[in-house]
Motif scaffolding. Structure first.
Motif, PDB file in Angstrom:
ATOM      1  N   PRO A   1      11.524   7.280  10.997  1.00 59.14           N
ATOM      2  CA  PRO A   1      10.890   7.442  12.315  1.00 59.14           C
ATOM      3  C   PRO A   1      10.034   6.234  12.677  1.00 59.14           C
ATOM      4  CG  PRO A   1      10.650   9.430  10.987  1.00 59.14           C
ATOM      5  CD  PRO A   1      11.194   8.375  10.076  1.00 59.14           C
ATOM      6  N   ALA A   2       9.992   5.903  13.957  1.00 59.62           N
ATOM      7  CA  ALA A   2       9.213   4.755  14.420  1.00 59.62           C
ATOM      8  C   ALA A   2       7.754   4.924  14.028  1.00 59.62           C
ATOM      9  CB  ALA A   2       9.346   4.602  15.930  1.00 59.62           C
ATOM     10  N   VAL A   3       7.147   3.840  13.564  1.00 54.97           N
ATOM     11  CA  VAL A   3       5.759   3.907  13.086  1.00 54.97           C
ATOM     12  C   VAL A   3       4.778   3.338  14.109  1.00 54.97           C
ATOM     13  CG1 VAL A   3       6.507   3.783  10.689  1.00 54.97           C
ATOM     14  CG2 VAL A   3       5.885   1.678  11.875  1.00 54.97           C
ATOM     15  N   VAL A   4       5.293   2.594  15.113  1.00 55.67           N
ATOM     16  CA  VAL A   4       4.431   2.026  16.154  1.00 55.67           C
ATOM     17  C   VAL A   4       5.037   2.371  17.506  1.00 55.67           C
ATOM     18  CG1 VAL A   4       3.514  -0.074  17.202  1.00 55.67           C
ATOM     19  CG2 VAL A   4       3.626   0.124  14.708  1.00 55.67           C
ATOM     20  N   GLU A   5       4.244   2.978  18.351  1.00 57.85           N
ATOM     21  CA  GLU A   5       4.733   3.358  19.674  1.00 57.85           C
ATOM     22  C   GLU A   5       5.139   2.114  20.456  1.00 57.85           C
ATOM     23  OE1 GLU A   5       3.304   5.867  23.660  1.00 57.85           O
ATOM     24  OE2 GLU A   5       1.985   5.689  21.902  1.00 57.85           O
TER      25      GLU A   5
ATOM     26  N   ASP B   1       0.869  -1.176   0.000  1.00 53.26           N
ATOM     27  CA  ASP B   1       0.000   0.000   0.000  1.00 53.26           C
ATOM     28  C   ASP B   1       0.903   1.222   0.000  1.00 53.26           C
ATOM     29  OD1 ASP B   1      -1.832   2.021   0.360  1.00 53.26           O
ATOM     30  OD2 ASP B   1      -2.857   1.080   2.060  1.00 53.26           O
ATOM     31  N   ALA B   2       0.811   2.013  -1.035  1.00 54.60           N
ATOM     32  CA  ALA B   2       1.676   3.193  -1.157  1.00 54.60           C
ATOM     33  C   ALA B   2       1.476   4.164   0.004  1.00 54.60           C
ATOM     34  CB  ALA B   2       1.407   3.902  -2.482  1.00 54.60           C
ATOM     35  N   SER B   3       0.328   4.073   0.684  1.00 59.79           N
ATOM     36  CA  SER B   3       0.047   5.020   1.764  1.00 59.79           C
ATOM     37  C   SER B   3       0.484   4.515   3.137  1.00 59.79           C
ATOM     38  CB  SER B   3      -1.460   5.329   1.806  1.00 59.79           C
ATOM     39  OG  SER B   3      -2.204   4.177   2.147  1.00 59.79           O
ATOM     40  N   GLN B   4       0.914   3.239   3.248  1.00 64.64           N
ATOM     41  CA  GLN B   4       1.321   2.738   4.550  1.00 64.64           C
ATOM     42  C   GLN B   4       2.836   2.869   4.709  1.00 64.64           C
ATOM     43  OE1 GLN B   4       0.141  -1.393   4.876  1.00 64.64           O
ATOM     44  NE2 GLN B   4       1.780  -2.144   3.571  1.00 64.64           N
ATOM     45  N   PRO B   5       3.351   2.818   5.935  1.00 65.78           N
ATOM     46  CA  PRO B   5       4.792   2.959   6.144  1.00 65.78           C
ATOM     47  C   PRO B   5       5.572   1.949   5.314  1.00 65.78           C
ATOM     48  CG  PRO B   5       3.634   3.071   8.243  1.00 65.78           C
ATOM     49  CD  PRO B   5       2.616   2.680   7.217  1.00 65.78           C
ATOM     50  N   MET B   6       6.697   2.403   4.759  1.00 64.43           N
ATOM     51  CA  MET B   6       7.470   1.548   3.869  1.00 64.43           C
ATOM     52  C   MET B   6       8.013   0.315   4.574  1.00 64.43           C
ATOM     53  SD  MET B   6       7.419   2.356   0.725  1.00 64.43           S
ATOM     54  CE  MET B   6       8.850   1.455   0.094  1.00 64.43           C
ATOM     55  N   VAL B   7       8.240   0.402   5.881  1.00 60.02           N
ATOM     56  CA  VAL B   7       8.738  -0.775   6.586  1.00 60.02           C
ATOM     57  C   VAL B   7       7.739  -1.920   6.477  1.00 60.02           C
ATOM     58  CG1 VAL B   7       7.806  -0.044   8.834  1.00 60.02           C
ATOM     59  CG2 VAL B   7       9.736  -1.636   8.728  1.00 60.02           C
ATOM     60  N   MET B   8       6.442  -1.612   6.454  1.00 61.53           N
ATOM     61  CA  MET B   8       5.427  -2.643   6.300  1.00 61.53           C
ATOM     62  C   MET B   8       5.401  -3.170   4.870  1.00 61.53           C
ATOM     63  SD  MET B   8       2.407  -0.981   8.656  1.00 61.53           S
ATOM     64  CE  MET B   8       1.243  -2.280   8.253  1.00 61.53           C
ATOM     65  N   ASN B   9       5.638  -2.309   3.897  1.00 63.31           N
ATOM     66  CA  ASN B   9       5.716  -2.768   2.513  1.00 63.31           C
ATOM     67  C   ASN B   9       6.914  -3.695   2.306  1.00 63.31           C
ATOM     68  OD1 ASN B   9       3.427  -1.476   1.529  1.00 63.31           O
ATOM     69  ND2 ASN B   9       4.536   0.412   1.043  1.00 63.31           N
ATOM     70  N   PHE B  10       8.028  -3.374   2.952  1.00 66.04           N
ATOM     71  CA  PHE B  10       9.201  -4.252   2.821  1.00 66.04           C
ATOM     72  C   PHE B  10       8.925  -5.612   3.473  1.00 66.04           C
ATOM     73  CE2 PHE B  10      11.660  -0.429   1.751  1.00 66.04           C
ATOM     74  CZ  PHE B  10      12.523  -0.940   0.792  1.00 66.04           C
TER      75      PHE B  10
ATOM     76  N   ALA C   1      17.330  -4.798   2.426  1.00 70.58           N
ATOM     77  CA  ALA C   1      16.887  -3.731   1.527  1.00 70.58           C
ATOM     78  C   ALA C   1      16.202  -2.619   2.308  1.00 70.58           C
ATOM     79  CB  ALA C   1      15.941  -4.308   0.477  1.00 70.58           C
ATOM     80  N   TYR C   2      15.419  -2.996   3.313  1.00 74.92           N
ATOM     81  CA  TYR C   2      14.776  -1.971   4.138  1.00 74.92           C
ATOM     82  C   TYR C   2      15.812  -1.137   4.868  1.00 74.92           C
ATOM     83  CZ  TYR C   2      12.749   0.337   8.106  1.00 74.92           C
ATOM     84  OH  TYR C   2      12.436   1.299   9.042  1.00 74.92           O
ATOM     85  N   GLN C   3      16.820  -1.777   5.445  1.00 74.45           N
ATOM     86  CA  GLN C   3      17.850  -1.031   6.166  1.00 74.45           C
ATOM     87  C   GLN C   3      18.557  -0.036   5.252  1.00 74.45           C
ATOM     88  OE1 GLN C   3      20.023  -4.483   7.838  1.00 74.45           O
ATOM     89  NE2 GLN C   3      19.548  -3.631   9.862  1.00 74.45           N
ATOM     90  N   THR C   4      18.867  -0.463   4.034  1.00 77.13           N
ATOM     91  CA  THR C   4      19.515   0.441   3.075  1.00 77.13           C
ATOM     92  C   THR C   4      18.599   1.602   2.734  1.00 77.13           C
ATOM     93  OG1 THR C   4      20.790  -1.384   2.143  1.00 77.13           O
ATOM     94  CG2 THR C   4      20.552   0.591   0.785  1.00 77.13           C
ATOM     95  N   TRP C   5      17.311   1.298   2.501  1.00 79.90           N
ATOM     96  CA  TRP C   5      16.343   2.354   2.186  1.00 79.90           C
ATOM     97  C   TRP C   5      16.254   3.356   3.331  1.00 79.90           C
ATOM     98  CZ3 TRP C   5      11.939   3.949   4.707  1.00 79.90           C
ATOM     99  CH2 TRP C   5      11.111   4.836   4.029  1.00 79.90           C
ATOM    100  N   ALA C   6      16.178   2.865   4.569  1.00 77.22           N
ATOM    101  CA  ALA C   6      16.056   3.749   5.722  1.00 77.22           C
ATOM    102  C   ALA C   6      17.281   4.649   5.862  1.00 77.22           C
ATOM    103  CB  ALA C   6      15.844   2.924   6.994  1.00 77.22           C
ATOM    104  N   GLN C   7      18.451   4.089   5.597  1.00 77.55           N
ATOM    105  CA  GLN C   7      19.669   4.901   5.655  1.00 77.55           C
ATOM    106  C   GLN C   7      19.631   6.005   4.602  1.00 77.55           C
ATOM    107  OE1 GLN C   7      22.829   2.061   5.202  1.00 77.55           O
ATOM    108  NE2 GLN C   7      22.575   1.207   7.270  1.00 77.55           N
ATOM    109  N   GLU C   8      19.145   5.689   3.430  1.00 75.38           N
ATOM    110  CA  GLU C   8      19.055   6.691   2.367  1.00 75.38           C
ATOM    111  C   GLU C   8      18.097   7.818   2.730  1.00 75.38           C
ATOM    112  OE1 GLU C   8      17.964   4.675  -1.169  1.00 75.38           O
ATOM    113  OE2 GLU C   8      19.857   3.566  -1.347  1.00 75.38           O
ATOM    114  N   GLN C   9      17.095   7.492   3.554  1.00 79.11           N
ATOM    115  CA  GLN C   9      16.139   8.525   3.970  1.00 79.11           C
ATOM    116  C   GLN C   9      16.660   9.359   5.137  1.00 79.11           C
ATOM    117  OE1 GLN C   9      13.541   8.488   1.800  1.00 79.11           O
ATOM    118  NE2 GLN C   9      14.651   6.683   1.058  1.00 79.11           N
ATOM    119  N   GLY C  10      17.865   9.020   5.620  1.00 76.91           N
ATOM    120  CA  GLY C  10      18.386   9.701   6.797  1.00 76.91           C
ATOM    121  C   GLY C  10      17.743   9.194   8.071  1.00 76.91           C
TER     122      GLY C  10
END
Length: 720
Positions: A644-648, A539-548, A632-641
């Motif tokens: 941020p946590a998506v679940v408290e 889902d393009a609207s949900q956090p990318m970590v969930m898409n990964f 791949a998620y870790q690399t993507w997150a690094q590229e985004q700088g």
């Protein structure tokens, strides 16, 4: 016979006979409480837990469970408690069924609109065909009035067989007309005696198609069901066979046989099928593509299965007497020849009548359809027949997939989905390549060749570039069975025309709305239908970590199939050929043995364990796919700088692993689970959720699991 590796086995109610690819385990992931498999929820639980988005992810968790002890229950317990398995499904899961139900609703709306337009007149040809098929399928009064008249001519043809030479010609005619849909998907029931399919010549030249003849002929979905163990543990199997024999007799009476004749014929059918089952290769043996390659052509077939009039069969089926033919299961075909030669003609006629009734009942009247469904109840534990509109939607999707596909894509596949999914796949590929230097068991030559295979791997996302034209198929709104038959004959003709011709690399082997994905080794391609590119997988609207954790793991799984215990034997061009050094191959097989041992230890039902050999390819793909998606998620997150946590109260790394596991939250009826343990190359959901994470140190780190806990064993399996 297809070597396509799918992301998940299909949850079809239709029963088919597959003819149709050393270490200390340490702590084991087990399901100590079998309640998550098929049990009813706590009546005090909330009525529903959402299955999509961040709220759905959190609500599906059972935070009372230690994730280091039972991660499946931790990730899925909330959803399992709040949902029960619908009566019309033998297996019901959080992610796959959420998407499937949404897709079914879309398809129903599209088909009802097409049906109305077809009745009104003036619709474009494609809409007219869609509407006609759906309207005729839904018209049960007309189908009931027709009864079993649709197969009367076929049954009369069987009754008219004068000798065994003519029998072989009739078998060919039945294969081309009653079954027609030659191949591995969409088959309503196994064809009699054997099956002929069409696929790439995976050893001789993967750019060219050949015919493939293989075992089939069983009304039950697993050879093991015919061969119950001796002693008390085999009682259940003998009860199943008795119920199956009674079912066959009942079906015979519904098409006009006397009770006495039906009983005698049912006993004959069961005896014939038991002989075929005993001669059949096991699901594990069928996985060895190299051992099952015997491209000996028509002449070789006549030598392998002597005494059968193969010229009559090929004439009846409309097949060319070609050298482009792989005898996939030669010993089995020899046993078929022996059976046909030794059995009385009347006995073989009874068997053919049963196979026709079994294969067509769902498309005939209410009496036959409901009686036929009783077998699914016995074998899978499903409680209720799916609604008519669901049955008609599924029938149309498999019969005319490229007629329904464009309308589905226009409605359900947004423009940016393809680009986002493609970017994720690029990242998954890069993650796998980056892991090669860390694998000490690989040499530099194999690493370079493996990178070359990834580079050459094609990908198909969403839908075909070219849709199949069905204008030659006559579809009317008057007679459902006539429409089904017309489509099957047309499909068989298209398949026969492929034999000896170039492989169409643009062809898709799954309908666009299907919730699935696959790897095709002979094309070296990964394919993601639009049907799976939906929430919660993507889902393009949900956090990318969930898409990964969702579609990213799907991509990683399919990519890894190119390097599992079967797929790794195919080179970058799609040919099955040695392209690894013997030393590297030996080191790889040692690691495969570790995975086999790990999954052999998982008890799915009391006394029934996962078959590590049968499920090795899918387990390897799960293990590699999760690892690649996480990297791949870790690399993507690094590229985004940073991300941020998506679940408290949870890190995003924890969210990733929960998202992966929640793909596999599911309730399964016990008979269906037992059936799948015999035939399904995929492990049960609980072990797909947690098994790969046992082998990933990053999981134990994310949840701070102490060494020696079930999810952080002292020894792990590692391949990719």
């Amino acid at each position: 016979m297809s070597r396509i590796k799918s992301w998940v086995s299909l949850g079809l109610v239709a029963l088919t006979c597959g003819a149709a690819p050393a270490c200390d385990r340490g702590g084991e992931v087990v399901n100590p409480d079998p309640k998550p498999v098929g049990d009813q929820p706590d009546p005090a639980a909330p009525a529903e837990v959402p299955s999509t988005g961040v709220d759905g992810l959190v609500a599906s968790i059972d935070a009372s469970v230690d994730p280091c002890v039972d991660f499946y229950q931790y990730a899925c317990g909330g959803w399992l408690a709040a949902h029960e398995r619908p009566a019309d499904k033998p297996r019901y899961g959080r992610s796959f069924d959420t998407v499937s139900e949404n897709n079914e609703a879309v398809l129903r709306e599209l088909l009802e609109a097409a049906g109305a337009a077809a009745k009104a007149g003036g619709a474009d040809p494609q809409t007219q065909q869609l509407g006609n098929y759906y309207n005729a399928c839904m018209d049960m009064p007309a189908r009931d009035a027709a009864g079993h008249s649709g197969i009367a001519e076929t049954l009369a043809l069987i009754d008219s067989i004068a000798d065994k030479n003519q029998l072989m010609k009739v078998v060919g005619q039945l294969h081309a007309t009653v079954w027609g849909r030659i191949g591995w998907l969409g088959m309503p029931a196994a064809p009699p005696l054997f099956i002929v399919s069409v696929g790439a010549d995976y050893m001789g030249g993967p750019d060219k198609n050949m015919a493939i003849i293989s075992q089939a002929g069983l009304g039950l979905p697993a050879r093991a069901m015919y061969l119950p163990a001796e002693g008390p543990e085999g009682d259940g199997g003998r009860e199943l066979l008795a119920a199956y024999e009674a079912h066959i007799a009942k079906m015979f009476t519904l098409v006009g046989a006397s009770a006495e004749q039906a009983k005698a014929d049912a006993a004959t059918v069961l005896a014939i099928e038991t002989t075929l089952a005993a001669a059949s290769m096991t699901p594990v043996e069928l996985r060895d593509d190299q051992a099952n390659y015997h491209k000996e052509g028509y002449k070789g077939l006549r030598k392998r299965a002597k005494g059968l009039d193969w010229a009559a069969y090929f004439d009846g089926a409309g097949l060319p007497q070609t050298q482009e033919l792989n005898i996939h299961t030669p010993d089995y075909l020899g046993a078929v020849a022996k059976l046909v030669n030794e059995r009385e003609l009347a006995e073989l006629q009874a068997y053919l009548r049963w196979m026709v009734i079994h294969a067509t009942a769902e498309d005939l009247d209410t009496k036959l359809g409901e009686a036929n469904f009783e077998l699914a109840q016995i074998v899978t534990g499903v409680g209720e027949r799916p609604a008519l509109w669901k049955r008609c939607t599924q029938s149309l999707m498999w019969a005319l997939p490229d007629l329904l596909g464009p309308a589905y894509v226009e409605r359900a596949f947004t423009g940016d989905s393809k680009a986002i999914a493609n970017d994720m796949i690029e990242r998954i590929n890069a993650a796998m390549e980056s892991s090669f230097p860390t694998l000490e068991w690989m040499d530099d030559t194999t690493r370079d060749r493996a990178k070359g295979k990834i580079t050459a791997m094609e990908r198909k996302i969403g839908y075909p570039d070219r849709w199949q034209d069905y204008s030659e198929v006559e579809i009317t709104g008057a007679a459902h069975f006539a429409n089904v038959s017309a489509e099957k004959r047309a499909h068989a003709a298209r398949e026969v025309a492929k034999i000896g011709a170039a492989v169409d690399k643009a062809e898709w082997f799954m309908p666009t709305p299907l919730v699935n994905a696959y790897y095709n080794p002979t094309n070296n391609e990964i394919v993601f239908p639009a049907g799976i590119l939906q929430p919660p997988f993507f889902d393009a609207s949900q956090p990318m970590v969930m898409n990964f954790g969702g579609i990213g793991a799907v991509a990683g799984h399919e990519l890894t199939h190119g390097f599992d215990d079967e797929g790794r034997k195919y080179d970058a061009t799609g040919r099955l050929t040695p392209w690894w050094s013997p030393e590297v191959s030996e080191a790889f097989e040692e690691r495969v043995a570790c995975v086999v041992g790990q999954y052999d230890g998982y008890e799915a039902l009391p006394g029934k364990y996962v078959n590590g050999e049968l499920t090795a390819g899918e387990n390897i793909a799960d293990i590699g796919g999760v690892k690649e998606a996480f990297l791949a998620y870790q690399t993507w997150a690094q590229e985004q700088g940073g991300d941020p946590a998506v679940v408290e109260g949870m890190t995003n790394e924890q969210v990733f692993f929960v998202a992966w596991a929640q793909n596999w939250c599911q309730h399964v009826a016990e008979p269906e689970l037992a059936r799948r343990l015999e035939v399904d190359p995929h492990s049960p959901g609980a072990f797909r959720a947690a098994g790969p994470l046992v082998d990933l140190p990053a999981f134990a780190e994310a949840f701070s699991c102490e060494e020696g806990t079930p999810m952080n064993p002292p020894d792990r399996c590692e391949i990719w």
